[in-house]
Design an enzyme around this catalytic site. Structure first.
Site, short mmCIF file in Angstrom:
data_model
loop_
_atom_site.label_atom_id
_atom_site.label_comp_id
_atom_site.label_asym_id
_atom_site.label_seq_id
_atom_site.Cartn_x
_atom_site.Cartn_y
_atom_site.Cartn_z
N GLY A 1 48.62 7.51 -4.69
CA GLY A 1 47.22 7.44 -4.31
C GLY A 1 46.88 8.10 -2.98
N ARG B 1 25.71 1.43 9.71
CA ARG B 1 25.02 0.15 9.91
C ARG B 1 25.81 -0.80 10.80
NH1 ARG B 1 23.28 -0.92 3.69
NH2 ARG B 1 25.09 0.42 3.33
N GLN B 2 27.05 -0.43 11.10
CA GLN B 2 27.86 -1.25 12.00
C GLN B 2 27.92 -0.55 13.36
OE1 GLN B 2 31.55 -2.74 10.13
NE2 GLN B 2 30.77 -1.93 8.19
N ASP C 1 9.59 -2.34 7.73
CA ASP C 1 9.87 -3.33 8.78
C ASP C 1 9.39 -2.75 10.11
OD1 ASP C 1 11.93 -1.50 9.61
OD2 ASP C 1 13.29 -2.45 8.18
N LYS D 1 8.54 -8.90 8.25
CA LYS D 1 9.40 -9.88 7.58
C LYS D 1 9.86 -10.92 8.60
CE LYS D 1 12.05 -6.52 6.28
NZ LYS D 1 13.13 -5.68 5.72
N ARG E 1 11.40 -15.23 9.00
CA ARG E 1 11.85 -16.49 8.42
C ARG E 1 11.23 -17.61 9.25
NH1 ARG E 1 15.89 -16.64 4.90
NH2 ARG E 1 16.70 -14.63 5.63
#
Length: 318
Positions: free
Chosen positions: A41, A99-100, A173, A196, A198
Site C-alpha cells: 500500500g 479547518r484545523q 453565518d 445561528k 444556541r
C-alpha cells in the site's frame, strides 16, 4: 518563445480530469509520471521525463482520501526535487486539514493546517497555489509564497448568466459576511445573514434571518459544503420565511456523509460548485448538484506565475 516554454504540469490521483483540462487550455502535454502502490500500500512515484531546470506545477487537491492524496503530493514533490526541477509549485485547489487552523479555547488538539504546511515545505515545495482557503490566516503558516486565489469570477459569471429575479445574497453565518457582501456588491443586490445560535446548553441551534427574504430568490454563498446538514436546514428556514427559490454556491464540494441524498431531499433548488474536488457517483447522480470548471482560472494563474505577472489583478473586480 512561448510564455509556456519550460512550464510543466504534473498530477497525482486526486483530480486528473482537472489537470487534463488545465494543460489543454495551456496547450502543453501533461507531465509523465507513474503514481502507483507497492504491494503493502505504500505510494511509489516515478517521474518519467526530463524536468531539469523546468518550472513545475503539481496539481493535487488534498481531498478524500486526504492522507493518500497528501502523501502522493509530497512524494511527487520530492521526486521532482531529486530530478533537479528548477522550481516546484504545489497547486492545491482544495487544501485539506484547513479547518484545523487553531486551538479553540486552548483545547488539547493539533493545529493540523500548520503541520501540513511544514511537511510541504520540507518536501521541497517552493510556492503554494490554493483556492478559497477556509481560513485566510493559513497563508501565514508558510514561509514560502502562497497565492490564495478565489473562485468568485467563476461563481459570479454563472450568477450573471442565470440572471435570477429579485436576487438576495445570503451569508450562511456571521463569519461569511465579508465574502457574501463582496458578491452582493458585484451583483448590486441586497444582503441577508443567517445568525445561528444556541439559546442554552442542550437546546437545539436556532437560525435567525437578518434581512427580508420574502418573495426573493436567495443565493447562499459559502467556501465549502461538507455534510450539507446546515445548508439544507438554512434552505428550509429561508423557504419558511417566504423565499421563492433558494440556491447555494460554494467553491469546494466536499459532500461527505450522505450529503448528496440530503441535498436531493431538501428545500434547496440547486447547489452550484466548482471542480476543485471531483464529484462522487452519488453527487453526479443528484439533479440538484451542478459543477463549474475551475480549469481556466488555474491555467491563467499558472501562466501568470510563469511569466512573473500579477495574480491578484485577476480578482481586481471580484
Amino acid at each position: 518563445m512561448s510564455s509556456h516554454d519550460g512550464l510543466m504540469v504534473f498530477t497525482g490521483n486526486a483530480n486528473p480530469a482537472l489537470a487534463q483540462e488545465v494543460v489543454k487550455i495551456l496547450g502543453i502535454p501533461l507531465g509523465k509520471a507513474m503514481v502507483s502502490r507497492f504491494s503493502d500500500g505504500e505510494i511509489q512515484v516515478e517521474i518519467q521525463e526530463n524536468v531539469r531546470g523546468k518550472d513545475v506545477f503539481v496539481l493535487q487537491s488534498t481531498c478524500a482520501p486526504t492522507n493518500d492524496n497528501l502523501m502522493e503530493l509530497m512524494i511527487m514533490v520530492d521526486a521532482l526535487k531529486r530530478a533537479s526541477a528548477g522550481r516546484i509549485t504545489a497547486a492545491i485547489p482544495y487544501f485539506g486539514y484547513a479547518r484545523q487552523d487553531r486551538r479553540p479555547r486552548s483545547a488539547r488538539v493539533a493545529i493540523s493546517a500548520k503541520v501540513v504546511a511544514n511537511m510541504l515545505e520540507i518536501a521541497g515545495v517552493e510556492r503554494i497555489i490554493t483556492m478559497d482557503l477556509h481560513a485566510d490566516q493559513i497563508q501565514g503558516f508558510f514561509d514560502i509564497p502562497v497565492d490564495n486565489i478565489y473562485a468568485t469570477p467563476i461563481l459570479l459569471g454563472d450568477l450573471r448568466k442565470q440572471n435570477y429575479p429579485d436576487l438576495l445574497v445570503v451569508s450562511p453565518d456571521v463569519g461569511g459576511v465579508v465574502r457574501a457582501r463582496a458578491l452582493a456588491k458585484q451583483l448590486n443586490c441586497d444582503l441577508a445573514i443567517i445568525d445561528k445560535r444556541r439559546p442554552k446548553a442542550n437546546v437545539a441551534e436556532v437560525m435567525n434571518i437578518i434581512g427580508e427574504v420574502e418573495g426573493r430568490t436567495c443565493v447562499i454563498m459559502d467556501d465549502m459544503v461538507d455534510t450539507a446538514g446546515t445548508l439544507c436546514k438554512a434552505a428550509q428556514v429561508l423557504k419558511e420565511r417566504g423565499a421563492k427559490q433558494v440556491f447555494a454556491y460554494a467553491t469546494h464540494p466536499v459532500l461527505s456523509g450522505g450529503a448528496a441524498d440530503r441535498i436531493a431531499a431538501s428545500a434547496l433548488d440547486e447547489l452550484v460548485v466548482t471542480d476543485t474536488i471531483p464529484l462522487s457517483a452519488e453527487s453526479l447522480a443528484c439533479p440538484k448538484i451542478r459543477a463549474l470548471s475551475s480549469a481556466g482560472l488555474l491555467a491563467e494563474t499558472f501562466s501568470r506565475i510563469r511569466r512573473g505577472d500579477s495574480v491578484m489583478s485577476l480578482f481586481a473586480e471580484s
